[in-house]
Motif scaffolding. Structure first.
Motif, PDB file in Angstrom:
ATOM      1  N   HIS A  54     -27.836 -11.664 -30.670  1.00  0.00           N
ATOM      2  CA  HIS A  54     -27.316 -12.823 -31.388  1.00  0.00           C
ATOM      3  C   HIS A  54     -26.204 -13.536 -30.641  1.00  0.00           C
ATOM      4  O   HIS A  54     -26.077 -14.747 -30.735  1.00  0.00           O
ATOM      5  N   TRP A  55     -25.380 -12.809 -29.929  1.00  0.00           N
ATOM      6  CA  TRP A  55     -24.296 -13.437 -29.193  1.00  0.00           C
ATOM      7  C   TRP A  55     -23.824 -12.517 -28.078  1.00  0.00           C
ATOM      8  O   TRP A  55     -24.100 -11.317 -28.087  1.00  0.00           O
ATOM      9  N   MET A  56     -23.105 -13.108 -27.126  1.00  0.00           N
ATOM     10  CA  MET A  56     -22.458 -12.342 -26.068  1.00  0.00           C
ATOM     11  C   MET A  56     -21.110 -12.983 -25.778  1.00  0.00           C
ATOM     12  O   MET A  56     -20.996 -14.208 -25.737  1.00  0.00           O
ATOM     13  N   ALA A  57     -20.094 -12.175 -25.602  1.00  0.00           N
ATOM     14  CA  ALA A  57     -18.744 -12.634 -25.257  1.00  0.00           C
ATOM     15  C   ALA A  57     -18.399 -12.062 -23.889  1.00  0.00           C
ATOM     16  O   ALA A  57     -18.242 -10.851 -23.740  1.00  0.00           O
ATOM     17  N   ILE A  58     -18.312 -12.924 -22.897  1.00  0.00           N
ATOM     18  CA  ILE A  58     -18.140 -12.472 -21.517  1.00  0.00           C
ATOM     19  C   ILE A  58     -16.944 -13.175 -20.899  1.00  0.00           C
ATOM     20  O   ILE A  58     -16.854 -14.411 -20.919  1.00  0.00           O
ATOM     21  N   THR A  59     -16.034 -12.418 -20.338  1.00  0.00           N
ATOM     22  CA  THR A  59     -14.931 -12.963 -19.562  1.00  0.00           C
ATOM     23  C   THR A  59     -14.426 -11.878 -18.635  1.00  0.00           C
ATOM     24  O   THR A  59     -14.882 -10.731 -18.713  1.00  0.00           O
ATOM     25  N   GLY A  60     -13.508 -12.226 -17.747  1.00  0.00           N
ATOM     26  CA  GLY A  60     -13.048 -11.263 -16.753  1.00  0.00           C
ATOM     27  C   GLY A  60     -12.082 -10.233 -17.282  1.00  0.00           C
ATOM     28  O   GLY A  60     -11.725  -9.298 -16.559  1.00  0.00           O
ATOM     29  N   LYS A  61     -11.622 -10.371 -18.509  1.00  0.00           N
ATOM     30  CA  LYS A  61     -10.652  -9.452 -19.075  1.00  0.00           C
ATOM     31  C   LYS A  61     -11.237  -8.768 -20.313  1.00  0.00           C
ATOM     32  O   LYS A  61     -11.632  -9.455 -21.262  1.00  0.00           O
ATOM     33  N   PRO A  62     -11.297  -7.438 -20.352  1.00  0.00           N
ATOM     34  CA  PRO A  62     -11.877  -6.747 -21.519  1.00  0.00           C
ATOM     35  C   PRO A  62     -11.206  -7.109 -22.834  1.00  0.00           C
ATOM     36  O   PRO A  62     -11.886  -7.313 -23.848  1.00  0.00           O
ATOM     37  N   LEU A  63      -9.868  -7.202 -22.859  1.00  0.00           N
ATOM     38  CA  LEU A  63      -9.196  -7.553 -24.106  1.00  0.00           C
ATOM     39  C   LEU A  63      -9.569  -8.954 -24.562  1.00  0.00           C
ATOM     40  O   LEU A  63      -9.709  -9.217 -25.756  1.00  0.00           O
ATOM     41  N   ALA A  64      -9.726  -9.873 -23.609  1.00  0.00           N
ATOM     42  CA  ALA A  64     -10.106 -11.238 -23.965  1.00  0.00           C
ATOM     43  C   ALA A  64     -11.542 -11.279 -24.485  1.00  0.00           C
ATOM     44  O   ALA A  64     -11.858 -12.038 -25.409  1.00  0.00           O
ATOM     45  N   ALA A  65     -12.431 -10.477 -23.892  1.00  0.00           N
ATOM     46  CA  ALA A  65     -13.800 -10.417 -24.395  1.00  0.00           C
ATOM     47  C   ALA A  65     -13.829  -9.878 -25.827  1.00  0.00           C
ATOM     48  O   ALA A  65     -14.640 -10.315 -26.648  1.00  0.00           O
ATOM     49  N   THR A  66     -12.917  -8.957 -26.122  1.00  0.00           N
ATOM     50  CA  THR A  66     -12.810  -8.448 -27.485  1.00  0.00           C
ATOM     51  C   THR A  66     -12.408  -9.557 -28.450  1.00  0.00           C
ATOM     52  O   THR A  66     -12.893  -9.617 -29.591  1.00  0.00           O
ATOM     53  N   ALA A  67     -11.533 -10.456 -27.996  1.00  0.00           N
ATOM     54  CA  ALA A  67     -11.128 -11.596 -28.835  1.00  0.00           C
ATOM     55  C   ALA A  67     -12.332 -12.480 -29.144  1.00  0.00           C
ATOM     56  O   ALA A  67     -12.516 -12.927 -30.288  1.00  0.00           O
ATOM     57  N   GLY A  68     -13.171 -12.736 -28.148  1.00  0.00           N
ATOM     58  CA  GLY A  68     -14.370 -13.532 -28.386  1.00  0.00           C
ATOM     59  C   GLY A  68     -15.333 -12.848 -29.332  1.00  0.00           C
ATOM     60  O   GLY A  68     -15.917 -13.486 -30.221  1.00  0.00           O
ATOM     61  N   ALA A  69     -15.491 -11.541 -29.164  1.00  0.00           N
ATOM     62  CA  ALA A  69     -16.378 -10.785 -30.053  1.00  0.00           C
ATOM     63  C   ALA A  69     -15.876 -10.842 -31.495  1.00  0.00           C
ATOM     64  O   ALA A  69     -16.671 -10.954 -32.438  1.00  0.00           O
ATOM     65  N   ALA A  70     -14.556 -10.793 -31.671  1.00  0.00           N
ATOM     66  CA  ALA A  70     -13.995 -10.848 -33.021  1.00  0.00           C
ATOM     67  C   ALA A  70     -14.318 -12.171 -33.700  1.00  0.00           C
ATOM     68  O   ALA A  70     -14.648 -12.209 -34.894  1.00  0.00           O
ATOM     69  N   LEU A  71     -14.251 -13.280 -32.927  1.00  0.00           N
ATOM     70  CA  LEU A  71     -14.577 -14.585 -33.528  1.00  0.00           C
ATOM     71  C   LEU A  71     -16.051 -14.677 -33.890  1.00  0.00           C
ATOM     72  O   LEU A  71     -16.417 -15.242 -34.928  1.00  0.00           O
TER      73      LEU A  71
END
Length: 490
Positions: A54-71
């Motif tokens: 359904h979605w993927m949150a990808i960035t160079g920082k694991p904590l930032a990817a977690t922020a995208g996943a939360a949204l």
């Protein structure tokens, strides 16, 4: 008793002497190490691919990817998640920080179009050549207040979120604000700060934030240390407060987000930003911040073997990639074999040619001088386009500071005589991957392009894509070189 731990019932294991248990587990540990050593060569070193339904949150920082996943988990769309990841990444002091730029390509599923967002900061109005020369600089400095442009990331987030997102600014900034209140810093960033501490110490505000152990052998944070950015948290809170106040006043979601935008670029945040920057010798003014705007533009794109590829315009390196793809489309890379010497050489040469065009042509598409449009999706027809050869290079006449006419062409099968008498050297589509106005594509050098018309009439007045210091309006033609166009002085 070769395996005492497993031969005795678990309820009696506490009665086994400790040395005996220790010996048994040491034996198993050594066996495990031997097994790992034996299979070590088969271990893959790259990260495994990720798959999402359904979605993927990808960035160079694991904590930032977690922020995208939360949204995403909160029901947000891709733009909501991207804005949250961008805010979180910037809070982690990742190269550009909150004072950096935002570049974005957004696919709109309802219209089927790709939208390019240009939230690149611009130089302040006082950053003129005369100013820097008066300070003894040949070029603007690489670091410090005199190298700063207007911050683009806060405006880019507000614009994208208001136009294409669904969440509030408060929801999107929440992960970043939690991190600003304190997060465990990763080793890469912590060590980068330590290596650059001599630079950081030149600016007291930066020193206060990033060198958390002043006077110690290591002044930067340790890896895993809780890193707090109280001033950044206060700034983000002010933006959220502006949004909240606007909503309470009956404003729409979009209007409320833009209220936060205005507070940053025109309100008390802007005033404090300008005060601090100018105190440290910077040039940014309130007018510079107020006049800056996010720009939406048409991206450039090519179709590479049936795949549409989109990139941002000449203010980035994006067109260079598209140009390389246009060159590589003429080659059978699959037949060469992935990462074979021929494959690597071909890709390298295509990129080399494209980078040369980047260095010579790319510039500000919104300035007075317009760089040529790159990355055209137009393709040469087989009848008019000979098979390209990366080996072949056009020999150019020697003419200082100006592009020259093609004098000798070493590319087999390329007859530039059909292009007419007004084939001026700028660029071509066929070999270099860029659109030419020539009716017959020609394989010329990275500084060539024909400006002939179908009737053979004289082309429009030639203007260099990028002017260089010393260009003269009265330069005489010499050795086949075209005279400079009137008014081409730098």
């Amino acid at each position: 008793m070769t395996n005492p731990v497993h031969e005795i019932p678990p309820q009696l294991i506490l009665n086994i002497p400790f040395p005996l248990i220790k010996l048994a587990y040491m034996q198993r540990f050594l066996i495990l190490l031997l097994l790992l050593a034996a299979t070590g060569k088969a271990q893959q070193t790259q990260k495994p691919p990720l798959h999402g339904r359904h979605w993927m949150a990808i960035t160079g920082k694991p904590l930032a990817a977690t922020a995208g996943a939360a949204l995403f988990q909160q029901g947000g769309n891709a733009v909501d998640a991207a804005c949250a990841m961008l805010a979180a990444t910037c809070t982690m002091w990742d190269v550009l920080s909150w004072g950096g730029e935002t570049q974005a390509l957004i696919y709109h599923p309802k219209t089927g179009k790709v939208i390019a967002v240009n939230a690149l900061g611009v130089a302040p109005t006082g950053a003129t050549a005369a100013f820097y020369k008066g300070k003894g600089y040949a070029f603007p400095p690489e670091y410090g207040p005199l190298s700063a442009v207007t911050p683009g990331t806060p405006g880019g987030i507000c614009h994208m979120l208001s136009e294409y997102g669904t969440k509030s600014l408060q929801e999107v900034l929440r992960p970043a604000m939690e991190m600003a209140a304190g997060y465990p810093m990763e080793a890469q960033t912590a060590n980068s700060i330590e290596r650059g501490k001599s630079w950081i110490k030149q600016w007291p505000y930066s020193e206060k934030v990033f060198l958390t152990h002043p006077g110690q052998p290591r002044e930067a944070p340790e890896a895993g240390e809780i890193f707090v950015q109280a001033d950044l948290l206060a700034t983000l809170q002010k933006m959220v407060d502006a949004e909240t106040a606007a909503l309470r006043a009956g404003k729409s979601r979009k209007e409320a987000i833009m209220a936060a935008y205005n507070r940053f670029y025109k309100g008390d945040i802007a005033q404090e930003f300008v005060r601090g920057a100018r105190e440290q010798g910077g040039l940014i003014t309130m007018q510079d911040l107020a006049n800056w705007k996010v720009i939406e533009e048409e991206p450039v794109h090519v179709n590479y073997k049936g795949i549409d590829v989109y990139k941002l315009r000449e203010w980035t390196q994006g067109p260079m990639m598209l140009q390389a793809l246009n060159i590589l489309e003429n080659f059978d890379l699959q037949a060469m074999g992935y990462n074979s010497p021929q494959y690597i050489h071909t890709v390298y040469q295509a990129m080399n040619l494209s980078f040369a065009d980047r260095d010579f042509y790319y510039g500000d598409p919104y300035g007075t001088l317009k760089p040529p449009s790159a990355g055209s999706s137009a393709k040469p027809t087989p009848a008019s386009a000979p098979a390209p050869s990366i080996r072949g290079r056009t020999q150019r006449a020697s003419c200082p500071e100006t592009p020259t006419l093609s004098r000798t062409n070493t590319i087999p099968g390329n007859d530039s005589s059909t292009a007419g008498p007004h084939c001026l050297t700028l660029r071509s589509k066929n070999r270099r991957g860029i659109l030419s106005r020539s009716t017959t594509p020609s394989l010329t050098s990275h500084r060539t392009a024909c400006t002939t018309t179908a009737s053979g009439a004289a082309p429009p007045a030639w203007k260099p894509p990028m002017r260089k210091a010393g260009w003269s309006a009265s330069r005489p033609a010499a050795d086949g070189c075209p005279p400079a166009s009137p008014g081409a002085r730098a």
